[in-house]
Design an enzyme around this catalytic site. Structure first.
Site, PDB file in Angstrom:
ATOM      1  N   GLY A  84      24.821  10.707   7.159  1.00 25.26           N
ATOM      2  CA  GLY A  84      25.104  12.307   7.447  1.00 25.26           C
ATOM      3  C   GLY A  84      24.622  13.267   6.592  1.00 25.26           C
ATOM      4  O   GLY A  84      25.066  14.188   6.183  1.00 25.26           O
ATOM      5  N   ASP A 141      21.440   5.489  13.374  1.00 22.20           N
ATOM      6  CA  ASP A 141      22.785   5.696  14.001  1.00 22.20           C
ATOM      7  C   ASP A 141      23.857   4.761  13.477  1.00 22.20           C
ATOM      8  O   ASP A 141      23.651   3.756  13.455  1.00 22.20           O
ATOM      9  CB  ASP A 141      22.558   5.177  15.597  1.00 22.20           C
ATOM     10  CG  ASP A 141      23.680   5.301  16.275  1.00 22.20           C
ATOM     11  OD1 ASP A 141      24.991   5.568  15.804  1.00 22.20           O
ATOM     12  OD2 ASP A 141      23.684   5.055  17.473  1.00 22.20           O
ATOM     13  N   VAL A 142      24.776   5.306  12.574  1.00 21.71           N
ATOM     14  CA  VAL A 142      25.756   4.391  11.985  1.00 21.71           C
ATOM     15  C   VAL A 142      26.457   3.555  12.680  1.00 21.71           C
ATOM     16  O   VAL A 142      27.252   2.705  12.393  1.00 21.71           O
ATOM     17  CB  VAL A 142      26.654   5.357  10.886  1.00 21.71           C
ATOM     18  CG1 VAL A 142      25.855   5.979   9.916  1.00 21.71           C
ATOM     19  CG2 VAL A 142      27.503   6.259  11.624  1.00 21.71           C
ATOM     20  N   SER A 175      39.242  13.351   5.939  1.00 23.49           N
ATOM     21  CA  SER A 175      39.826  14.471   6.379  1.00 23.49           C
ATOM     22  C   SER A 175      41.313  14.660   6.008  1.00 23.49           C
ATOM     23  O   SER A 175      41.862  13.894   6.335  1.00 23.49           O
ATOM     24  CB  SER A 175      39.321  14.942   7.956  1.00 23.49           C
ATOM     25  OG  SER A 175      40.058  15.952   8.190  1.00 23.49           O
ATOM     26  N   TYR A 190      39.642  12.216  16.637  1.00 25.80           N
ATOM     27  CA  TYR A 190      39.338  12.451  15.254  1.00 25.80           C
ATOM     28  C   TYR A 190      40.366  12.039  14.306  1.00 25.80           C
ATOM     29  O   TYR A 190      40.054  11.489  12.994  1.00 25.80           O
ATOM     30  CB  TYR A 190      39.229  13.983  15.138  1.00 25.80           C
ATOM     31  CG  TYR A 190      38.430  14.352  13.936  1.00 25.80           C
ATOM     32  CD1 TYR A 190      36.954  14.152  13.749  1.00 25.80           C
ATOM     33  CD2 TYR A 190      39.015  15.137  12.900  1.00 25.80           C
ATOM     34  CE1 TYR A 190      36.287  14.666  12.346  1.00 25.80           C
ATOM     35  CE2 TYR A 190      38.274  15.356  11.785  1.00 25.80           C
ATOM     36  CZ  TYR A 190      37.008  15.271  11.454  1.00 25.80           C
ATOM     37  OH  TYR A 190      36.504  15.570  10.424  1.00 25.80           O
ATOM     38  N   ALA A 239      42.661  10.009  14.478  1.00 28.55           N
ATOM     39  CA  ALA A 239      42.642   8.226  14.340  1.00 28.55           C
ATOM     40  C   ALA A 239      41.280   7.799  13.697  1.00 28.55           C
ATOM     41  O   ALA A 239      41.849   6.926  12.784  1.00 28.55           O
ATOM     42  CB  ALA A 239      42.557   7.935  15.687  1.00 28.55           C
ATOM     43  N   LYS A 285      39.775   9.292  11.238  1.00 24.95           N
ATOM     44  CA  LYS A 285      39.858   9.697   9.888  1.00 24.95           C
ATOM     45  C   LYS A 285      41.038   9.060   9.074  1.00 24.95           C
ATOM     46  O   LYS A 285      40.964   8.796   8.002  1.00 24.95           O
ATOM     47  CB  LYS A 285      39.826  11.170   9.555  1.00 24.95           C
ATOM     48  CG  LYS A 285      38.805  12.020  10.107  1.00 24.95           C
ATOM     49  CD  LYS A 285      37.420  11.600   9.348  1.00 24.95           C
ATOM     50  CE  LYS A 285      36.139  12.620   9.594  1.00 24.95           C
ATOM     51  NZ  LYS A 285      35.236  11.999   8.588  1.00 24.95           N
ATOM     52  N   ILE A 330      36.015  23.364   6.267  1.00 20.07           N
ATOM     53  CA  ILE A 330      34.769  23.818   5.195  1.00 20.07           C
ATOM     54  C   ILE A 330      33.953  24.504   6.114  1.00 20.07           C
ATOM     55  O   ILE A 330      33.838  24.204   7.226  1.00 20.07           O
ATOM     56  CB  ILE A 330      34.160  22.603   4.684  1.00 20.07           C
ATOM     57  CG1 ILE A 330      35.116  21.802   3.508  1.00 20.07           C
ATOM     58  CG2 ILE A 330      32.811  22.901   3.941  1.00 20.07           C
ATOM     59  CD1 ILE A 330      34.535  21.024   2.610  1.00 20.07           C
TER      60      ILE A 330
END
Lengths: 251, 246
Positions: free
Chosen positions: A15, A65-66, A144, A157, A159, A161, A190
């Site tokens: 990223g 693409d991870v 996060s 999201y 779940a 993080k 941020i």
């Protein structure tokens, strides 16, 4: 900042083409670390790698693409081929398509979990063997604050993080005996593309400064913590989720 | 009218104990399990005492199966008041490097995606009646991490993050969402994998001096389904004899 003695080390940042990942790439480059910028966005990754090279380091861009085994295997081949060793893996790649639970489709669920959390698994799996072999390594995953607080329209999201934090703790226990540490960094909001995408500038600013320090965090504000965790100064820290959030969440 | 509870993983272990406990408390139970025989067996135990129970076969990983199963229950019963997502498991004890992507996804899907799918299908009925309880299952390993269980630790930590978000989304509709995190518990599946000596050694490490029983865990599920917990949402209740105090 005092030099962190990262000179000559090599890092992979997923990223890395924008936002927090880009700031981390440039922060590492300033410390004379060689870098592979891994991102789905090839052109932007190339631009960031070029920016990093301005600091006199070797920097390559690898379209990645991870959430794809083949793509991550290619990243490992490219990075280990170019640098011979990878000392630091920063897992930052992530997505956040907002939706309430009753509206999250199976496709969105799978993509969020596969990219944000599965990407951590695949990238760590790809680089842990060489870190074990060299008896050193630093894994730093960007989680996060939402992992701890939850968020409306962000259950998938949260779940993913929170999953990163659980994963990093388990991983820290596994790789600790081989001199590898694994930690997470938990920012809250941020000023990046991601929160800008669904807020007006005024809404965004109000949201950004709603914290005890009254300060709007920029991507660069995470870099010091990442460099610290990558450095010898943090060699006794593992399995932790470090909050960098102006005091928004205290846990 | 009796409350209706849907319990996934109700065929064995903790899920079975929760189904039996709920039935004892006068709750009508729907026992969902991918092992149809096990689900039927739990229901038969409940019906011996004259209580209301029905079995549903469902693989929690399959969105279509979950949707159909919930729709059938709503069709027959009218609503679902309590959802207990208990289907899960760690399945593998392997180092990160030895895990395949398919194994990773299997553990994530059973423990986390299955929980999401049942919540997604059930929440609208609870929102409609402005009342409901969702109780998901994590593990102390979601909070502490466990070597050789990276996907399970990820999935169970994920359940906690997911449940906090869902608690925020549903709070104004009167639907409470909480998590039970069992510690070492003597379920048939766990007992199979332990030699008695190792189990005794673990029990000695637990402040209260013994592993939990499925019935211990079921009490926590019942508490979080009952009026006694009316002001509790988004929380994780650890039931582990004091083994982990996060």
């Amino acid at each position: 900042m005092t030099p962190m003695r990262l000179k000559g080390k090599s890092a992979v940042v997923t990223g890395g083409a924008q936002g927090i990942g880009r700031a981390i790439v440039l922060g590492l480059a300033r410390e004379a670390t060689n870098i592979a910028v891994a991102d789905l966005q090839r052109d932007k990754a190339e631009e960031v790698a070029a920016e990093a090279r301005n600091f006199g380091v070797t920097a390559i861009a690898v379209q990645t693409d991870v959430a794809s085994e083949e793509s991550v295997a290619n990243l490992a081949r490219q990075a280990l081929g170019r640098f011979e060793r990878v000392d630091i893996l920063v897992n930052d790649a992530g997505i956040f398509p907002q939706a309430r639970v009753t509206e999250i489709t199976e496709e969105i669920w799978d993509r969020v979990l596969d990219v944000n959390l599965g990407g951590n698994f695949l990238c760590c799996r790809a680089f842990v063997p060489s870190m074990r072999a060299q008896k050193s390594g630093r894994i730093i995953s960007i989680a996060s604050g939402i992992a701890h607080t939850g968020a409306v329209a962000g259950a998938h999201y949260a779940a993913s993080k929170a999953g990163i934090v659980g994963f990093i703790k388990a991983l820290a226990r596994e790789v600790g005996p081989d001199g590898v540490t694994a930690n997470a960094v938990c920012p809250n909001i941020i000023d990046t593309e991601l929160p800008r995408s669904h807020r007006t500038p005024a809404e965004l600013h109000e949201r950004l400064v709603r914290n005890p320090l009254g300060y709007a965090m920029q991507p660069e504000d995470l870099v010091g913590t990442v460099l610290f965790l990558a450095s010898d100064a943090a060699s006794y820290i593992t399995g932790q989720a470090v909050n960098v959030n102006c005091g928004t969440v205290m846990i | 009218m009796a409350d209706i509870a849907l319990i996934t993983g109700g065929g064995n272990g903790i899920g079975r104990a929760v189904a039996l406990k709920f039935a004892t408390e006068g709750i009508a139970v729907v026992v969902a399990d991918w092992e149809a025989d096990a689900a039927e067996k739990t229901c038969a135990e409940i019906r011996i005492n004259g209580a209301d129970a029905e079995a549903v076969r469902v693989d929690v990983r399959r969105a279509g199966e979950v949707k159909d199963a919930v729709a059938r229950v709503l069709d027959r019963r009218g609503t679902i008041d309590i959802l207990a997502n208990i289907a899960g498991g760690s399945f593998y004890r392997k180092r990160l490097e030895e895990l395949s992507w398919a194994e990773w996804k299997e553990v994530l899907d059973i423990n986390l995606k299955g929980t999401f799918l049942f919540c997604r299908e059930t929440a609208p009925a609870m929102i409609r009646q402005k009342r409901g309880r969702i109780i998901n299952t994590a593990s102390n390993y979601g909070v502490t991490g466990s070597a050789l269980r990276t996907p399970y630790s990820a999935a169970k930590a994920g359940v906690i993050g997911f449940s906090k978000s869902l608690a925020l989304e549903l709070a104004s509709d009167g639907v409470l969402v909480n998590v039970v995190a069992p510690g070492p518990t003597d379920t048939p599946r766990v007992m199979e994998g332990w030699d008695p000596e190792a189990r005794q050694k673990r029990a000695a490490e637990i402040p209260l001096g013994r592993n939990g029983t499925p019935e211990d865990i079921a009490e926590a599920f019942y508490f979080l389904s009952s009026p006694a917990s009316a002001q509790i949402t988004g929380q994780t209740l650890h039931v582990n004899g004091g083994w982990v105090m996060p």
